[in-house]
Design an enzyme around this catalytic site. Sequence first.
Site, PDB file in Angstrom:
ATOM      1  N   CYS A 157     -38.399  89.704 -11.082  1.00  0.00           N
ATOM      2  CA  CYS A 157     -38.935  89.493  -9.728  1.00  0.00           C
ATOM      3  C   CYS A 157     -40.316  88.837  -9.740  1.00  0.00           C
ATOM      4  CB  CYS A 157     -38.989  90.811  -8.976  1.00  0.00           C
ATOM      5  SG  CYS A 157     -37.399  91.612  -8.854  1.00  0.00           S
ATOM      6  N   HIS A 162     -43.905  90.253  -3.155  1.00  0.00           N
ATOM      7  CA  HIS A 162     -42.478  90.327  -3.493  1.00  0.00           C
ATOM      8  C   HIS A 162     -41.792  91.246  -2.488  1.00  0.00           C
ATOM      9  CE1 HIS A 162     -38.754  90.833  -5.506  1.00  0.00           C
ATOM     10  NE2 HIS A 162     -39.000  92.068  -5.904  1.00  0.00           N
ATOM     11  N   ASN A 176     -33.704  92.084  -1.380  1.00  0.00           N
ATOM     12  CA  ASN A 176     -34.486  91.695  -2.558  1.00  0.00           C
ATOM     13  C   ASN A 176     -33.783  90.533  -3.259  1.00  0.00           C
ATOM     14  OD1 ASN A 176     -35.771  91.467  -5.031  1.00  0.00           O
ATOM     15  ND2 ASN A 176     -35.759  93.660  -5.460  1.00  0.00           N
TER      16      ASN A 176
END
Length: 327
Positions: free
Chosen positions: A114, A253, A283
């Site tokens: 990520c 994020h 996500n």
Amino acid sequence: MSLRATILATGSHVPARVLTNADLEKMVDTSDEWITSRTGIKTRHIAGPGEYTSILAAHAAQKALAAAGLGAADIDVLVVATISAEMTMPSCACLVQKEIGAVNAFAFDVNAACSGFLYALSVAEKQILADPSLKILVIGAETLSSRVDWQDRNTCVLFGDAAGAVILGSSHRGDGLLAEKLFSDGSLYNLLYIDAAQSLNADLRNEDFQGSSIKMAGRDVFKYAVKAMESAVQVVLDKAGVAVSEVSLVVPHQANIRIINKLGQKLGLDPEKIYINVSRYGNTSAATIPLALDEANRAGRLQSGDLVMLCAFGGGFTWGATLIKWQ
Ligand code: ACO
């Protein structure tokens, strides 16, 4: 003014298919109420047949190129941050190169989960500082739907597919990447991983191997994510000599609304200054930051001279923050 790498343009792309929490209720033992209250996620986009990571990435790249008024042949370097490329070899970046016709670029992938987009941006920045004439495509792209166990309610509700791209060039006007700090801690790898053990030597094969889908210790990840992003942002603010109140927009994020809110509280941020779109996309790992950046840019939320803080946390563990003065 000193030379800096700067973002010239942004682009993004998501697949058309939308998977809602109501759809997930029919697939696993979950509820819209559980998913919304624990994660803030309402919908996520899911790639269809043939919509590989490189294809999403190519669409995002083309939009960024159009916004910059450049052609694919103007690109010198093409970097893709991904953990879900459709092939192990060649790199996703080479497939994107083929797809868009970036015939003059050299292309490679970065794997930092990520945090991948921040890592890729950092690598690209160093190229620009070495040769200011370069134009670099930096892409974060994922089809995490291909890495999720759709029977596992602990993880399948969290992820989605997307791509975001920026074009990096040089500037002497004071805008660009002001400061950054990246971290990793491989000793914590087993709290968040995708096991590709099918290709390992048989002698090393784990008897408990369950298949190569995302495995995650959710509560531990949550705890580390908040702490790590908060400290990375503080380090970068200190490095740049900037107060948190001077930052116009934080683009974190997008994993979970509770992580983002906690981070905002710890940093003492005005909620208006945090960009949040996790409710619509879930996500999307390396794609969350460039996707959010493109949305914010196109919505007019990024003005010339704005200080924009990016921060990320992901598998590895990897984490970091990057401060940008918008061009
Ligand atoms: N629907 C209903 N119930 C569920 C679901 C679901 N989709 N998933 C888990 N549960 C159940 C669990 O089985 C557990 O039941 P039990 O108490 O009977 O055993 C209960 O809900 C509570 O589970 P917890 O894991 O304790 O729930 P928690 O409040 O910690 O929320 C979550 C889970 C959302 C994963 C949270 O830990 C989290 O956000 N972690 C951060 C991890 C993250 O965002 N990872 C993404 C990748 S990493 C990154 O990008 C930073």
